[in-house]
Design an enzyme around this catalytic site. Sequence first.
Site: not given
Ligand code: PMP
Length: 288
Positions: A50, A149, A182
């Site tokens: 990622r 990200k 989200e």
């Molecule tokens: N959405 C956002 C905006 C995030 O920054 C994150 C990570 N903290 C997530 C969802 C969850 O992703 P992950 O399970 O890869 O940590």
Amino acid sequence: MKVFLNGQLVDKADAKVSVFDHGFLYGDGVFEGIRIYEGCIFKLEEHLQRLEYSARAICLNLPWTREQLAQYTCDTCRANNLRNGYIRLVVSRGDGDLGLSPKLCKEPNIVIIADKITLYPPELYEKGMRIVTVPTRRINPAALPPMVKSLNYLNNILGKIEAHNAGVAEAIMLNDQGYVAECTADNIFIVLQGRLLTPAGYSGALRGITRDAVLGLAREAGLEVVETNLTRYDLFIADECFLTGTGAEIIPVVDIDARRIGNGVPGPVTKDILVRFKAIVSKQGTMI
Ligand code: PMP
């Protein structure tokens, strides 16, 4: 504490980057938040992939191989005797000048921090949390794809501030069309009529590593999983709701915008997924 900085493990006090770093000046960079459980870095390969995709999407050339990045991450954990905790891997565009142009940034800066993290109070994991929808929307994918990200989290930070102002620890963010995207740092799931639903990538959700793991575990458990557009109404009528994230792990939600979700306590599907998740975290990844 030892911090990995541009190829070296240095003392925390010496872990410094220039004020001309474009990550500092503009949020120009990418990052990963990763967990380590019992000496096993959970889904390290997936996180590095990622990171590579995020970097590619913002035209940032990573001068390290996947193997090198994995090695640096393991080295940082070992140097800190960290067997359970949280790793922050940050790559910025590098040192430039005061202009926006990245052309003067000759090489990216890389920082890896291995530390402990407690995102939410333990009682919220037991009883479930209250969350609210906030006015700040997720960024339009045409402006910055939510799959990236990036170091630019201002949008999410504003959502977090609004959650705190409302007296809760996390916020639901809608996309520009009004669908649920989200939370500020977590993905959101609901259980509705025996199916597990979560906003799709096109709804503005980050493709969370925990989200992917949970989707896999749910399928293994025989649940039908659906990635689609969800409205606030869908959340209000859900039987269960929970959030996922590397920092948060899996946390039940029992109240959304002052509507009780299901019976107001963490539900059976959430609990089952949680048990399944705990069973895999120290098994699916890279041993340091
Ligand atoms: N959405 C956002 C905006 C995030 O920054 C994150 C990570 N903290 C997530 C969802 C969850 O992703 P992950 O399970 O890869 O940590």
